[in-house]
Scaffold this motif. Structure first.
Motif, PDB file in Angstrom:
ATOM      1  N   ARG A 313      26.593  39.290  42.344  1.00  0.00           N
ATOM      2  CA  ARG A 313      26.303  39.089  43.772  1.00  0.00           C
ATOM      3  C   ARG A 313      27.364  38.219  44.444  1.00  0.00           C
ATOM      4  NH1 ARG A 313      20.740  36.657  43.387  1.00  0.00           N
ATOM      5  NH2 ARG A 313      21.153  36.126  45.557  1.00  0.00           N
ATOM      6  N   ALA A 314      28.568  38.235  43.891  1.00  0.00           N
ATOM      7  CA  ALA A 314      29.658  37.422  44.431  1.00  0.00           C
ATOM      8  C   ALA A 314      30.097  37.935  45.792  1.00  0.00           C
ATOM      9  CB  ALA A 314      30.837  37.435  43.465  1.00  0.00           C
ATOM     10  N   ARG A 315      30.373  37.028  46.693  1.00  0.00           N
ATOM     11  CA  ARG A 315      30.939  37.392  47.993  1.00  0.00           C
ATOM     12  C   ARG A 315      32.458  37.469  47.914  1.00  0.00           C
ATOM     13  NH1 ARG A 315      27.466  37.095  52.247  1.00  0.00           N
ATOM     14  NH2 ARG A 315      29.178  36.752  53.714  1.00  0.00           N
ATOM     15  N   ILE A 316      33.067  36.624  47.093  1.00  0.00           N
ATOM     16  CA  ILE A 316      34.500  36.651  46.829  1.00  0.00           C
ATOM     17  C   ILE A 316      34.671  37.102  45.387  1.00  0.00           C
ATOM     18  CG2 ILE A 316      36.645  35.328  46.781  1.00  0.00           C
ATOM     19  CD1 ILE A 316      35.428  35.446  49.554  1.00  0.00           C
ATOM     20  N   CYS A 317      35.535  38.097  45.156  1.00  0.00           N
ATOM     21  CA  CYS A 317      35.682  38.625  43.805  1.00  0.00           C
ATOM     22  C   CYS A 317      36.073  37.517  42.835  1.00  0.00           C
ATOM     23  CB  CYS A 317      36.731  39.729  43.783  1.00  0.00           C
ATOM     24  SG  CYS A 317      36.934  40.445  42.135  1.00  0.00           S
ATOM     25  N   PRO A 318      35.322  37.342  41.738  1.00  0.00           N
ATOM     26  CA  PRO A 318      35.631  36.288  40.775  1.00  0.00           C
ATOM     27  C   PRO A 318      36.702  36.678  39.767  1.00  0.00           C
ATOM     28  CG  PRO A 318      33.625  37.424  40.108  1.00  0.00           C
ATOM     29  CD  PRO A 318      34.057  38.051  41.408  1.00  0.00           C
ATOM     30  N   VAL A 319      37.185  37.919  39.820  1.00  0.00           N
ATOM     31  CA  VAL A 319      38.170  38.405  38.853  1.00  0.00           C
ATOM     32  C   VAL A 319      39.521  38.553  39.557  1.00  0.00           C
ATOM     33  CG1 VAL A 319      38.748  40.229  37.208  1.00  0.00           C
ATOM     34  CG2 VAL A 319      36.346  39.654  37.648  1.00  0.00           C
ATOM     35  N   PRO A 320      40.575  37.905  39.060  1.00  0.00           N
ATOM     36  CA  PRO A 320      41.888  38.015  39.714  1.00  0.00           C
ATOM     37  C   PRO A 320      42.313  39.462  39.895  1.00  0.00           C
ATOM     38  CG  PRO A 320      41.941  36.319  38.012  1.00  0.00           C
ATOM     39  CD  PRO A 320      40.606  37.018  37.881  1.00  0.00           C
ATOM     40  N   GLY A 321      42.792  39.745  41.106  1.00  0.00           N
ATOM     41  CA  GLY A 321      43.287  41.087  41.398  1.00  0.00           C
ATOM     42  C   GLY A 321      42.242  42.075  41.861  1.00  0.00           C
ATOM     43  N   HIS A 322      40.974  41.670  41.860  1.00  0.00           N
ATOM     44  CA  HIS A 322      39.889  42.540  42.334  1.00  0.00           C
ATOM     45  C   HIS A 322      39.972  43.928  41.696  1.00  0.00           C
ATOM     46  CE1 HIS A 322      37.332  43.731  46.123  1.00  0.00           C
ATOM     47  NE2 HIS A 322      36.608  43.644  45.012  1.00  0.00           N
ATOM     48  N   PRO A 323      40.021  43.987  40.364  1.00  0.00           N
ATOM     49  CA  PRO A 323      40.320  45.266  39.704  1.00  0.00           C
ATOM     50  C   PRO A 323      39.280  46.355  39.893  1.00  0.00           C
ATOM     51  CG  PRO A 323      39.643  43.614  38.097  1.00  0.00           C
ATOM     52  CD  PRO A 323      39.830  42.895  39.398  1.00  0.00           C
ATOM     53  N   CYS A 324      37.995  45.998  40.095  1.00  0.00           N
ATOM     54  CA  CYS A 324      36.962  47.033  40.188  1.00  0.00           C
ATOM     55  C   CYS A 324      37.213  47.982  41.343  1.00  0.00           C
ATOM     56  CB  CYS A 324      35.567  46.408  40.287  1.00  0.00           C
ATOM     57  SG  CYS A 324      35.242  45.554  41.839  1.00  0.00           S
ATOM     58  N   LEU A 325      37.844  47.472  42.417  1.00  0.00           N
ATOM     59  CA  LEU A 325      38.175  48.338  43.550  1.00  0.00           C
ATOM     60  C   LEU A 325      39.669  48.604  43.672  1.00  0.00           C
ATOM     61  CD1 LEU A 325      35.825  47.167  46.467  1.00  0.00           C
ATOM     62  CD2 LEU A 325      35.515  49.049  44.854  1.00  0.00           C
ATOM     63  N   ALA A 326      40.505  47.602  43.376  1.00  0.00           N
ATOM     64  CA  ALA A 326      41.951  47.755  43.579  1.00  0.00           C
ATOM     65  C   ALA A 326      42.535  48.852  42.705  1.00  0.00           C
ATOM     66  CB  ALA A 326      42.665  46.436  43.316  1.00  0.00           C
TER      67      ALA A 326
END
Length: 352
Positions: A313-326
């Motif tokens: 439920r993160a509002r800011i992606c907690p994973v560098p680079g936002h890989p799930c969408l990027a």
């Protein structure tokens, strides 16, 4: 005899649209007159829902972000406003992570005699009809179905012939908004989202517009008044930029005329579903897709649903680079668009 029923959904536009089938169930009861209580970001969506007679707006300090301060004056005001309507009962609609009890306390203070909600916590005298999530109410079901089960516990069922899909009042024709595309099929890209973790990168949207243009498919880019810089950058010279030029009803009209919509998990995705337009869903797994994916409309779900951010439920992606969408490429999105445009009935719910 009029039966005054308050339906509560205090969140934003998308959640209010997902509550639409439950609202219709309440409105179908003999003599029912439905008032919707929602937050400021949900009011425009509430006014589009079939079955809603009145919309009351209140910024709840446990829902709205950033949260308004809690003051005695504000609490007294909302209690007085609710009491003035002399509601016969209330149905409190919440998602799995929300409690209805703070709302129910205000409704009790307003003199509402019968209140229904879903609560893990002991409700004491705050709820007359209580569903226990995980027992009376399965957790991994779409949000519209969750809301319908809460309404059903209160005694409200959809009428015969209502399939439980999302719906809005007939939207206005886009008119002059689409003058540059007279009669041509088009695809909408909606790059914005209130929650940054749910946004596909703007540069990916920009390349998708270019690829669509090369394929001979006009792209219309939509967004709110605060997203004009974003929509202009995404549209460039090849797309039609409607950023900040539509209210929610006009946006519904633009989406209704589109062949497909490319959008993240945000209100525009549910608005597209409500007008029956196929969706390429760029879905970050910070919330479960089973609950919030486009409902009962042809769609293709893109995004790594097993990414480390899933369920956070993160509002800011907690994973560098936002890989799930990027990592979703513009080429993948355009291929999904072409699949939906070519054979929308073949893209059944649950496709990926």
């Amino acid at each position: 005899m009029t039966r005054r029923v308050l339906v509560v959904r205090l969140d934003g536009a998308g959640d209010v649209l997902l509550a639409g089938p439950a609202v219709r169930a309440v409105a179908a009861a003999p003599g029912a007159e439905v008032t919707l209580l929602c937050g400021p970001d949900g009011a425009a969506a509430g006014r589009l829902l079939p079955g809603v007679r009145w919309v009351l707006v209140w910024a709840s300090p446990w829902i709205v972000a950033p949260a308004p301060p809690v003051t005695a004056a504000d609490v007294d005001d909302i209690v007085a406003r609710l009491a003035a309507h002399a509601f016969d009962e209330a149905v409190v609609l919440t998602s799995f992570h929300q409690s209805p009890l703070p709302t129910a306390l205000l409704l009790r203070l307003a003199g509402i005699p019968r209140i229904t909600g879903a609560s893990v916590d002991y409700p004491g005298s705050l709820l007359d009809v209580r569903l226990r999530p995980g027992e009376d109410l399965p957790e991994d079901i779409p949000e519209p179905e969750r809301a319908l089960r809460i309404a059903a516990a209160a005694g409200f069922e959809l009428p015969a012939g209502d399939d439980g899909g999302l719906a809005v009042q007939p939207p206005p024709e886009p008119g002059s908004l689409l003058e540059p595309l007279p009669g041509r099929p088009y695809v909408v890209l909606h790059p914005g989202a209130a929650v940054p973790a749910r946004r596909w990168p703007a540069e990916h949207h920009r390349r998708a517009v270019r690829l669509l243009a090369r394929a001979g498919i006009p792209a219309v880019v939509t967004g709110g008044p605060g997203e004009r810089e974003l929509t202009a950058a995404v549209a460039g010279d090849e797309g039609l930029d409607l950023g900040g030029r539509t209210d929610l009803a006009q946006l519904a009209g633009v989406l209704a005329g589109a062949s497909a919509v490319v959008v993240g998990n945000t209100g525009a995705a549910h608005l597209a579903a409500a007008v029956g337009t196929p969706v390429v869903s760029l879905f970050a797994p910070v919330v479960p897709a089973v609950r919030w994916r486009p409902h009962r409309v042809p769609h293709v779900l893109l995004g790594d649903q097993d990414a480390p951010c899933r369920g956070s439920r993160a509002r800011i992606c907690p994973v560098p680079g936002h890989p799930c969408l990027a990592r979703i490429t513009p080429e993948q999105v355009v291929e999904a668009v072409c699949r939906l445009v070519a054979a929308p009935v073949a893209a059944k719910e649950g496709s990926s």
